[in-house]
Enzyme design. Structure first.
Site, PDB file in Angstrom:
ATOM      1  N   ARG A  93      30.043  45.133  96.540  1.00 25.77           N
ATOM      2  CA  ARG A  93      31.268  45.889  96.815  1.00 25.77           C
ATOM      3  C   ARG A  93      32.413  45.418  95.915  1.00 25.77           C
ATOM      4  O   ARG A  93      33.206  46.227  95.435  1.00 25.77           O
ATOM      5  CB  ARG A  93      31.651  45.742  98.292  1.00 25.77           C
ATOM      6  CG  ARG A  93      32.958  46.446  98.632  1.00 25.77           C
ATOM      7  CD  ARG A  93      33.243  46.411 100.122  1.00 25.77           C
ATOM      8  NE  ARG A  93      34.535  46.990 100.432  1.00 25.77           N
ATOM      9  CZ  ARG A  93      35.053  47.020 101.661  1.00 25.77           C
ATOM     10  NH1 ARG A  93      34.379  46.526 102.676  1.00 25.77           N
ATOM     11  NH2 ARG A  93      36.239  47.565 101.866  1.00 25.77           N
ATOM     12  N   ASN A 147      27.546  53.565 104.451  1.00 26.15           N
ATOM     13  CA  ASN A 147      28.284  54.347 103.454  1.00 26.15           C
ATOM     14  C   ASN A 147      27.555  54.431 102.118  1.00 26.15           C
ATOM     15  O   ASN A 147      26.729  53.581 101.834  1.00 26.15           O
ATOM     16  CB  ASN A 147      29.646  53.687 103.225  1.00 26.15           C
ATOM     17  CG  ASN A 147      30.677  54.182 104.210  1.00 26.15           C
ATOM     18  OD1 ASN A 147      30.714  55.364 104.538  1.00 26.15           O
ATOM     19  ND2 ASN A 147      31.520  53.274 104.688  1.00 26.15           N
ATOM     20  N   CYS A 169      31.198  58.544 111.064  1.00 31.28           N
ATOM     21  CA  CYS A 169      32.332  57.832 110.481  1.00 31.28           C
ATOM     22  C   CYS A 169      33.386  57.669 111.562  1.00 31.28           C
ATOM     23  O   CYS A 169      33.525  58.523 112.440  1.00 31.28           O
ATOM     24  CB  CYS A 169      32.897  58.642 109.320  1.00 31.28           C
ATOM     25  SG  CYS A 169      34.391  57.933 108.613  1.00 31.28           S
ATOM     26  N   HIS A 199      34.993  61.331 104.608  1.00 32.72           N
ATOM     27  CA  HIS A 199      36.126  60.792 103.838  1.00 32.72           C
ATOM     28  C   HIS A 199      36.828  61.879 103.022  1.00 32.72           C
ATOM     29  O   HIS A 199      37.534  61.595 102.059  1.00 32.72           O
ATOM     30  CB  HIS A 199      35.700  59.602 102.959  1.00 32.72           C
ATOM     31  CG  HIS A 199      35.289  58.405 103.770  1.00 32.72           C
ATOM     32  ND1 HIS A 199      34.978  57.192 103.215  1.00 32.72           N
ATOM     33  CD2 HIS A 199      35.152  58.247 105.120  1.00 32.72           C
ATOM     34  CE1 HIS A 199      34.658  56.332 104.182  1.00 32.72           C
ATOM     35  NE2 HIS A 199      34.751  56.954 105.346  1.00 32.72           N
ATOM     36  N   TYR A 253      41.681  58.864 103.160  1.00 33.02           N
ATOM     37  CA  TYR A 253      41.061  58.834 101.827  1.00 33.02           C
ATOM     38  C   TYR A 253      41.647  59.885 100.880  1.00 33.02           C
ATOM     39  O   TYR A 253      41.502  59.768  99.667  1.00 33.02           O
ATOM     40  CB  TYR A 253      39.540  58.989 101.934  1.00 33.02           C
ATOM     41  CG  TYR A 253      38.904  57.755 102.532  1.00 33.02           C
ATOM     42  CD1 TYR A 253      38.440  56.730 101.717  1.00 33.02           C
ATOM     43  CD2 TYR A 253      38.819  57.584 103.914  1.00 33.02           C
ATOM     44  CE1 TYR A 253      37.903  55.578 102.260  1.00 33.02           C
ATOM     45  CE2 TYR A 253      38.283  56.430 104.470  1.00 33.02           C
ATOM     46  CZ  TYR A 253      37.824  55.426 103.636  1.00 33.02           C
ATOM     47  OH  TYR A 253      37.303  54.275 104.172  1.00 33.02           O
TER      48      TYR A 253
HETATM   49  P1  NAD Z   1      27.863  43.741 105.685  1.00 35.88           P
HETATM   50  O1  NAD Z   1      28.104  43.345 104.289  1.00 35.88           O
HETATM   51  O2  NAD Z   1      28.235  42.822 106.769  1.00 35.88           O
HETATM   52  O3  NAD Z   1      26.337  44.162 105.827  1.00 35.88           O
HETATM   53  C1  NAD Z   1      25.730  44.327 107.080  1.00 35.88           C
HETATM   54  C2  NAD Z   1      24.365  43.710 107.075  1.00 35.88           C
HETATM   55  O4  NAD Z   1      23.451  44.476 106.289  1.00 35.88           O
HETATM   56  C3  NAD Z   1      24.335  42.292 106.473  1.00 35.88           C
HETATM   57  O5  NAD Z   1      24.026  41.365 107.478  1.00 35.88           O
HETATM   58  C4  NAD Z   1      23.268  42.394 105.391  1.00 35.88           C
HETATM   59  O6  NAD Z   1      22.474  41.246 105.280  1.00 35.88           O
HETATM   60  C5  NAD Z   1      22.469  43.596 105.844  1.00 35.88           C
HETATM   61  N1  NAD Z   1      21.595  44.221 104.845  1.00 35.88           N
HETATM   62  C6  NAD Z   1      21.782  44.351 103.518  1.00 35.88           C
HETATM   63  N2  NAD Z   1      20.754  45.003 102.969  1.00 35.88           N
HETATM   64  C7  NAD Z   1      19.904  45.317 103.977  1.00 35.88           C
HETATM   65  C8  NAD Z   1      18.659  45.993 104.042  1.00 35.88           C
HETATM   66  N3  NAD Z   1      18.075  46.471 102.961  1.00 35.88           N
HETATM   67  N4  NAD Z   1      18.064  46.126 105.249  1.00 35.88           N
HETATM   68  C9  NAD Z   1      18.648  45.628 106.365  1.00 35.88           C
HETATM   69  N5  NAD Z   1      19.816  44.980 106.355  1.00 35.88           N
HETATM   70  C10 NAD Z   1      20.428  44.819 105.174  1.00 35.88           C
HETATM   71  O7  NAD Z   1      28.566  45.155 105.866  1.00 35.88           O
HETATM   72  P2  NAD Z   1      29.574  45.744 106.948  1.00 35.88           P
HETATM   73  O8  NAD Z   1      30.946  45.528 106.454  1.00 35.88           O
HETATM   74  O9  NAD Z   1      29.195  45.330 108.301  1.00 35.88           O
HETATM   75  O10 NAD Z   1      29.269  47.268 106.766  1.00 35.88           O
HETATM   76  C11 NAD Z   1      27.958  47.751 106.964  1.00 35.88           C
HETATM   77  C12 NAD Z   1      27.831  49.168 106.481  1.00 35.88           C
HETATM   78  O11 NAD Z   1      28.587  50.033 107.309  1.00 35.88           O
HETATM   79  C13 NAD Z   1      28.357  49.387 105.059  1.00 35.88           C
HETATM   80  O12 NAD Z   1      27.512  50.278 104.377  1.00 35.88           O
HETATM   81  C14 NAD Z   1      29.725  49.978 105.286  1.00 35.88           C
HETATM   82  O13 NAD Z   1      30.161  50.743 104.210  1.00 35.88           O
HETATM   83  C15 NAD Z   1      29.457  50.805 106.511  1.00 35.88           C
HETATM   84  N6  NAD Z   1      30.641  51.178 107.287  1.00 35.88           N
HETATM   85  C16 NAD Z   1      30.728  52.487 107.589  1.00 35.88           C
HETATM   86  C17 NAD Z   1      31.805  52.964 108.281  1.00 35.88           C
HETATM   87  C18 NAD Z   1      31.860  54.437 108.550  1.00 35.88           C
HETATM   88  O14 NAD Z   1      32.906  54.972 108.860  1.00 35.88           O
HETATM   89  N7  NAD Z   1      30.751  55.151 108.465  1.00 35.88           N
HETATM   90  C19 NAD Z   1      32.816  52.079 108.720  1.00 35.88           C
HETATM   91  C20 NAD Z   1      32.684  50.721 108.412  1.00 35.88           C
HETATM   92  C21 NAD Z   1      31.588  50.277 107.689  1.00 35.88           C
HETATM   93  C1  G6P Z   2      36.718  52.838 107.650  1.00 33.28           C
HETATM   94  C2  G6P Z   2      35.829  53.843 107.035  1.00 33.28           C
HETATM   95  C3  G6P Z   2      34.573  53.226 106.575  1.00 33.28           C
HETATM   96  C4  G6P Z   2      34.926  52.144 105.599  1.00 33.28           C
HETATM   97  C5  G6P Z   2      35.617  51.066 106.374  1.00 33.28           C
HETATM   98  C6  G6P Z   2      35.995  49.919 105.496  1.00 33.28           C
HETATM   99  O1  G6P Z   2      37.949  53.391 107.544  1.00 33.28           O
HETATM  100  O2  G6P Z   2      35.594  54.916 107.848  1.00 33.28           O
HETATM  101  O3  G6P Z   2      33.697  54.169 106.093  1.00 33.28           O
HETATM  102  O4  G6P Z   2      33.837  51.670 104.911  1.00 33.28           O
HETATM  103  O5  G6P Z   2      36.718  51.553 107.063  1.00 33.28           O
HETATM  104  O6  G6P Z   2      36.519  48.877 106.250  1.00 33.28           O
HETATM  105  P1  G6P Z   2      36.645  47.436 105.639  1.00 33.28           P
HETATM  106  O7  G6P Z   2      37.316  46.653 106.679  1.00 33.28           O
HETATM  107  O8  G6P Z   2      35.233  47.004 105.348  1.00 33.28           O
HETATM  108  O9  G6P Z   2      37.431  47.577 104.368  1.00 33.28           O
HETATM  109 MN    MN Z   3      33.914  56.137 107.159  1.00 33.30          MN
END
Ligand code: NAD
Ligand code: G6P
Ligand code: MN
Length: 433
Positions: A93, A147, A169, A199, A253
């Site tokens: 990232r 994401n 999301c 987004h 966004y």
């Molecule tokens: P993070 O960096 O903590 O990752 C979460 C976990 O995924 C880690 O423990 C990592 O080891 C694991 N991981 C990596 N590759 C993997 C694989 N191939 N199989 C299984 N596990 C694996 O990330 P985070 O900040 O907790 O975010 C997780 C995901 O959720 C990201 O893709 C982020 O963009 C997404 N997210 C989405 C939203 C949304 O609105 N949809 C909001 C927040 C975060």
């Molecule tokens: C939310 C979005 C996610 C995004 C996340 C990032 O607003 O909906 O899709 O990835 O925030 O949060 P962070 O704390 O990881 O910057």
């Molecule tokens: Mn989102």
């Protein structure tokens, strides 16, 4: 037996999810939650998994929590699969956010070059998961939070055999919460008709106790202090004339598009002073895991609200609960368009208010988007589709094409340079190229 498998279980967001399952246990009597991670996430999985166990125990619920690196075992006979993983971890990232800035292009994990490369890394993994699901839990629902959620949902709809997929999301629910606060009323009294893409979603109409209050809310949003509804983005106030004339609610966004130059300058300044968002999150995450380690902690700590994903648990568990109970309430989700938005292909993923049934979301037809926003939404959909195709085929020219048509990129040659540098930087996670 009611089994959920969560892929990326070591995420710092896991306590959110657990809180959601605890709150809605009456409607969704979960018996087993399998948290899956990979070798690199083993330590995080252990720490957050133990907190999850303490939370469930404190709530007095009989939910078995399993921590595993064995995805197959976790998926076996699951009823719901939720995904929250990050291929390449925060290090990837950081590159997604830093490299584009050198080229005077927005550095963001789900938009522009960052969104493209996060998609290229993630799509092969999610498709692999769907193949496992076909074998191990063919009836399960896939609730994808990973994401770029819109592009990932598009890829699953187009390139997998899984039909039961919903992308999720927290932005729409965040907007609902923010608007409720603006109106100083309880969230339950507010309903917003959302339509667009992940987004890239708009609130077309806002209802308070069933009465259309869109104009009133739009007027409130002309306040320059009202810049964002999520923690990870600090917007810049729009010109009131723009907001008024647009007449619909934007999502945070949109700042990257309608305030392109200002946001770029802001990002470049912040990257120098405090680091990019990934670098800020890296610190936040360390602090969170220090808290999670404390074995007297047995609730979701409020510090988690500093992350962008606030209300994730509400969004995820209310969706799962409504599918499970055939509730037929309205929730904004990423699902197949099926004609709900006229100017988007029927088979593409859109983010839209939908009736949530046991057979999945039924998007509520809006006719078409306002003409002022229609073109941008179509352009981003094309970006998502071509990016997904590049991810599946490993065709670098398609990756360059996707980035060249993205409104955040100034030219095809800059797109080519960025793609070349990012391909090299991320090569360990891009085996298809
Ligand atoms: P993070 O960096 O903590 O990752 C979460 C976990 O995924 C880690 O423990 C990592 O080891 C694991 N991981 C990596 N590759 C993997 C694989 N191939 N199989 C299984 N596990 C694996 O990330 P985070 O900040 O907790 O975010 C997780 C995901 O959720 C990201 O893709 C982020 O963009 C997404 N997210 C989405 C939203 C949304 O609105 N949809 C909001 C927040 C975060
Ligand atoms: C939310 C979005 C996610 C995004 C996340 C990032 O607003 O909906 O899709 O990835 O925030 O949060 P962070 O704390 O990881 O910057
Ligand atoms: Mn989102």
């Amino acid at each position: 037996k009611l089994k959920v498998a969560t892929i990326g279980g070591g995420s710092s967001y896991t306590p959110e999810l657990i809180e959601g399952f605890i709150k809605r246990y009456d409607e969704f009597p979960l018996t087993e939650l399998w948290l899956v991670d990979i070798e690199a996430g083993k330590e995080k999985l252990e720490i957050v998994g133990n907190l999850a166990k303490r939370m469930v125990k404190k709530a007095g619920l009989d939910i078995r929590i399993e921590l595993t690196l064995d995805r197959e075992e976790a998926l076996k006979e699951a009823d719901f699969v939720t995904t929250q993983f990050r291929v390449g971890l925060l290090e990837a990232r950081k590159k997604d956010e830093r490299i584009p800035l050198k080229y005077d292009v927005i550095g963001q994990e789900t938009n522009g070059p960052g969104g493209l490369f996060k998609g290229l890394r993630t799509i092969p993994v999610i498709l692999d998961i769907t193949r496992d699901m076909e074998r191990l839990c063919p009836d399960a629902w896939l609730i994808n939070f990973t994401n770029p959620a819109g592009m990932v949902t598009e890829a699953v709809l187009r390139y997998s055999n899984i039909e039961k997929v919903v992308g999720l999301c927290n932005v729409p629910i965040g907007i609902e919460m923010g608007v409720s606060k603006l109106l100083d009323v309880d969230h339950s009294r507010v309903r917003i008709d959302f339509a667009g893409l992940n987004h890239m979603v708009y609130g077309l109409n806002v209802f308070l106790d069933g009465e259309n209050v869109t104009k009133h809310v739009v007027e409130k949003l002309t306040d320059p202090e009202q810049t964002s509804f999520v923690k990870n983005i600090e917007g810049i106030g729009y010109d009131p004339s723009f907001i008024r004339a647009l007449g619909v609610l934007t999502c945070p966004y949109h700042n990257y598009y309608y305030k392109h130059r200002d946001m770029l300058e802001k990002q470049q300044k912040e990257a120098k002073e405090q680091g990019t968002r990934a670098e800020v999150v890296s610190k936040l995450e360390k602090e969170l895991f220090e808290l999670y380690k404390d074995d007297t902690l047995d609730i979701k700590p409020p510090q988690l609200e500093e992350r962008g994903g606030a209300y994730y648990s509400d969004a995820a568990v209310r969706l799962i609960t409504s599918i499970y109970n055939d509730k037929r309430d309205i929730q904004p989700v990423n699902t197949r368009n099926n004609g709900a938005i006229a100017s988007i292909p029927n088979d593409s993923a859109v983010e839209i208010s939908s009736v949530i049934t046991k057979d999945g979301p039924k998007p509520i037809a809006i006719g078409d988007l306002p003409v002022a926003v229609r073109g941008l939404v179509q352009q981003i959909k094309s970006f998502e589709r071509i990016s997904a195709e590049a991810a599946v085929t490993g065709d670098i020219d398609l990756a360059v094409l996707a980035l060249s048509i993205n409104p955040l990129t100034p030219s095809d040659t800059v797109a080519r340079e960025i793609v070349d540098e990012m391909m090299e930087a991320h090569k360990d996670y891009l085996p298809q190229f």
